[in-house]
Scaffold this motif. Sequence first.
Motif, short mmCIF file in Angstrom:
data_model
loop_
_atom_site.label_atom_id
_atom_site.label_comp_id
_atom_site.label_asym_id
_atom_site.label_seq_id
_atom_site.Cartn_x
_atom_site.Cartn_y
_atom_site.Cartn_z
N ARG A 171 0.82 -1.21 0.00
CA ARG A 171 0.00 0.00 0.00
C ARG A 171 0.86 1.27 0.00
NH1 ARG A 171 -3.61 1.03 4.19
NH2 ARG A 171 -5.06 1.82 2.61
N LEU A 172 2.16 1.11 0.17
CA LEU A 172 3.06 2.26 0.24
C LEU A 172 3.65 2.55 -1.14
CD1 LEU A 172 4.88 1.41 3.59
CD2 LEU A 172 2.91 2.91 3.25
N ASN A 173 3.81 3.84 -1.45
CA ASN A 173 4.17 4.22 -2.81
C ASN A 173 4.83 5.60 -2.78
OD1 ASN A 173 4.26 4.68 -5.57
ND2 ASN A 173 2.08 4.34 -5.93
N ILE A 174 5.92 5.76 -3.52
CA ILE A 174 6.56 7.07 -3.62
C ILE A 174 5.68 8.07 -4.35
CG2 ILE A 174 7.77 6.38 -5.74
CD1 ILE A 174 9.08 8.87 -3.13
N GLY A 217 17.16 3.36 -7.92
CA GLY A 217 16.14 4.13 -8.62
C GLY A 217 15.20 3.23 -9.39
N ILE A 218 15.75 2.18 -10.01
CA ILE A 218 14.91 1.26 -10.78
C ILE A 218 13.92 0.55 -9.86
CG2 ILE A 218 14.94 -0.86 -12.15
CD1 ILE A 218 17.54 0.09 -13.42
N ALA A 219 14.41 0.05 -8.72
CA ALA A 219 13.53 -0.67 -7.79
C ALA A 219 12.41 0.24 -7.28
CB ALA A 219 14.35 -1.21 -6.62
N LEU A 220 12.75 1.47 -6.93
CA LEU A 220 11.76 2.40 -6.38
C LEU A 220 10.67 2.73 -7.40
CD1 LEU A 220 10.93 4.25 -4.00
CD2 LEU A 220 12.29 6.05 -5.08
N TRP A 221 11.10 3.08 -8.62
CA TRP A 221 10.12 3.52 -9.61
C TRP A 221 9.44 2.37 -10.31
CZ3 TRP A 221 8.11 8.02 -9.10
CH2 TRP A 221 8.85 9.03 -8.48
N GLN A 222 10.06 1.19 -10.33
CA GLN A 222 9.36 -0.01 -10.82
C GLN A 222 8.19 -0.31 -9.89
OE1 GLN A 222 10.39 -2.22 -13.64
NE2 GLN A 222 8.23 -2.68 -13.30
N ASP A 223 8.45 -0.22 -8.60
CA ASP A 223 7.40 -0.42 -7.59
C ASP A 223 6.27 0.58 -7.79
OD1 ASP A 223 6.60 -1.43 -4.69
OD2 ASP A 223 6.58 0.76 -4.61
N SER A 224 6.62 1.85 -8.03
CA SER A 224 5.61 2.88 -8.20
C SER A 224 4.83 2.73 -9.51
CB SER A 224 6.26 4.27 -8.14
OG SER A 224 5.29 5.28 -8.17
N ALA A 225 5.55 2.36 -10.59
CA ALA A 225 4.88 2.19 -11.88
C ALA A 225 3.87 1.05 -11.83
CB ALA A 225 5.91 1.94 -12.97
N GLU A 226 4.17 0.03 -11.05
CA GLU A 226 3.24 -1.09 -10.89
C GLU A 226 2.03 -0.69 -10.06
OE1 GLU A 226 5.64 -4.14 -9.22
OE2 GLU A 226 6.70 -4.58 -11.10
N LYS A 227 2.24 0.16 -9.06
CA LYS A 227 1.14 0.57 -8.18
C LYS A 227 0.35 1.75 -8.72
CE LYS A 227 3.54 -1.12 -4.06
NZ LYS A 227 4.35 -0.75 -2.87
N PRO A 286 5.74 8.08 -12.57
CA PRO A 286 6.49 6.86 -12.29
C PRO A 286 7.13 6.24 -13.54
CG PRO A 286 4.43 6.85 -11.08
CD PRO A 286 4.38 8.02 -12.02
N HIS A 287 6.41 6.27 -14.67
CA HIS A 287 6.97 5.71 -15.90
C HIS A 287 8.14 6.56 -16.40
CE1 HIS A 287 3.94 2.60 -16.54
NE2 HIS A 287 3.04 3.47 -16.12
N GLU A 288 7.99 7.89 -16.33
CA GLU A 288 9.07 8.77 -16.76
C GLU A 288 10.31 8.59 -15.89
OE1 GLU A 288 9.96 13.54 -17.51
OE2 GLU A 288 8.24 12.92 -16.31
N ILE A 332 -0.48 14.12 -2.56
CA ILE A 332 -0.22 13.13 -1.52
C ILE A 332 1.25 12.72 -1.50
CG2 ILE A 332 -1.01 11.36 -3.15
CD1 ILE A 332 -1.83 9.65 -0.73
N PHE A 333 1.81 12.69 -0.30
CA PHE A 333 3.12 12.09 -0.07
C PHE A 333 3.11 11.49 1.34
CE2 PHE A 333 5.18 14.74 -3.46
CZ PHE A 333 5.74 13.68 -4.16
N GLU A 334 3.65 10.30 1.47
CA GLU A 334 3.62 9.62 2.77
C GLU A 334 4.44 10.33 3.83
OE1 GLU A 334 4.97 5.74 1.68
OE2 GLU A 334 3.25 5.41 0.38
N HIS A 335 5.50 11.03 3.42
CA HIS A 335 6.35 11.68 4.44
C HIS A 335 5.60 12.76 5.22
CE1 HIS A 335 7.24 14.23 0.78
NE2 HIS A 335 6.94 15.16 1.66
N ARG A 336 4.48 13.21 4.70
CA ARG A 336 3.70 14.24 5.41
C ARG A 336 3.07 13.71 6.69
NH1 ARG A 336 0.93 16.65 -0.11
NH2 ARG A 336 2.86 17.54 -0.94
N ASN A 337 3.17 12.39 6.93
CA ASN A 337 2.62 11.80 8.15
C ASN A 337 3.64 11.68 9.27
OD1 ASN A 337 -0.30 10.68 7.49
ND2 ASN A 337 0.97 10.34 5.69
#
Length: 654
Positions: A297-300, A417-427, A434-436, A363-368
Amino acid sequence: MKYLAIACHPAKLKGFHYREAFSLLALLILLVPSLYFPALNGPFLFDDTNNIEQNPAVHIAKLSFSALEKAVQRPRPVAVLSFALDYYLHGLSPFWFRTTNILIHICTAMVLYTVLSITINLLFDKNEVRKYRWFPLISAILWAIHPIQVQSVTYIVQRMNSLAGLFLLLSLLCYIRSRLSKSSARKALLAVFCLLLGLLAIGSKPNAAVLPILFILYEWIFLQKSSWKWIGRYLPFLLGALVVLLALSWYFLDGAPLAKLNSWYAKNDFTPIQRVMTEFRVVILYLSLIAFPHPSRLNIDHDILLSTSLTVPPSTALSLAVIIIFLLIGIVTVRKLPLLTFGIFWFFTNLVIESTIIPLDFIFEHRNYIPSMMLIPGIVFCLRRFLKRDTVIIILTVLLTLWSAWTYDRNSAWKSGIALWQDSAEKSPNKPRPHESLAYYLEKEDRDCEALRHYARAAELDPNNPTILNNLGNLNMKTGDFQAALKQYSAALRLHPQYKEALNNMGNALSRLGQHEQAIAYYNKALKLDPNFAKGHTNLANALAASGRFKPSMLHYDRAIELTKNNIEIRYNRSILLLRLNRFAEAEQALQEVVQLKRGFKEAYNNLGVAQEHLNKLQAAMASYQQALLIDPHFKDAQQNLARLENRLNNHQM
């Protein structure tokens, strides 16, 4: 449950136990780094690049006043200064930047423990305090290991957020100590520290400007025992705190808040009302992430649907209703469950800047990070209040285990960077960023086919984004498809005719196709927009040299060097032009500067030998050719030049 009036409990503050504090510190030192270990060696990511990696103000070489003054950038000078100090000590090492973030996070958890310890001591008599003695320690650990904090700790630039949290809590601690002190001198000194720490919090991130409201909440709930009469009596002071908040907002909005907001919204495709309505749903999502922070459920970069009315989507009105219910629960339970009330109002107050009218990303998770500081303890307090001790122990053990595992897992997504944005592109498959971003990191790893696919998907999702089209054109250039690159740059320029990077890149594509005159025209357009555009000067110099106009080419190389100082490529190209102009002495000097900047530059050593040979410095030329061959023994140009020079010397001796 028996609560105490403040007058019955002078400032002994026996709720703070040093043995427990040291135990907590030891646990945090062991636990937190191990949970964040997967990401420690990850690269700079996302906004880290602009704020740290490519920010000259951060790259200080010495601790001089002028260097530190340059690093102190508005509106977040404290955080930026900390980046500069990290750079001074360790250079551009993401490992040490993240290590600093982890230390800040541990310190913040310790201060949270201290504030909770004092608060429990204020609320209860001695018998009740013993019952809740474990509460501050468990709450601080749960907050520290919560998976939603990963984005504030691992994401280096969000030190702005974590530093603001640390100084905000320290300021609150000084406020509480000042209020409880019997000594006038100590009270005044603590008040001064409270103010200074508050300013440091705001200097780390402006959303800490809500601090006066947090003081009032703490004063009313814990020190005044939720007295409505107190609110009536001190209403002018409460309004004064609101005026302070508005004044700070006015300052950070450059003294023209309405004009600033209008200029921001002019760049967006949503209205202030639509943003506020969307944030109703975002806030509920935040609450759900705090309650159930599974890594899936977490996403950059969450993809959130815009709320165009209270009924579109229907969850907008429902979210508003849930927020109102939470606030009503906070008001109704303020005397019976003061920690829950404080947690609820703390949460919403700390979101009021970033989750209302200012047109930031939705939305950004760090705001919490800061909002969850008191909400999690409020929930833990309710568990102990309403459930049996054994049940609470089981629940907390499960949470500690799950959240630790999930935090470790979430940090694994930040290892590259690939792992982070691959995760985001999937979510967030239907969001272009995320694709860019994934395409950018794939391109850096020379995975060009995959990068093209994701750039194309980003352009499909956002066809009116000139930056995406420009980046797609750059990748076409890299793969040698110059015609496709021209098509993308042209599309970018139709959307944004004043886009200097696209103008420059259009010139590059035309140059590669041998159309130097057209390329020169595009470079001149880019330089007309920005006379200090170093890349434009460099590429114009290259095109002029290719078309035989050496003198104007040299002028643009010189200007590019003025703007970039130690750019090796520009200096090398200029030295080659000097060779072509038969200005061998200048070429020799320029090439010596190049090899000083880049020791392993075999082409520079080879051409240095050529310049020296023309100056009849034959031994020096031989040494330069030999140095080129030390770098690459199979370098044919250097082999041929060295062989020719040796023959020349042998013939001369004969």
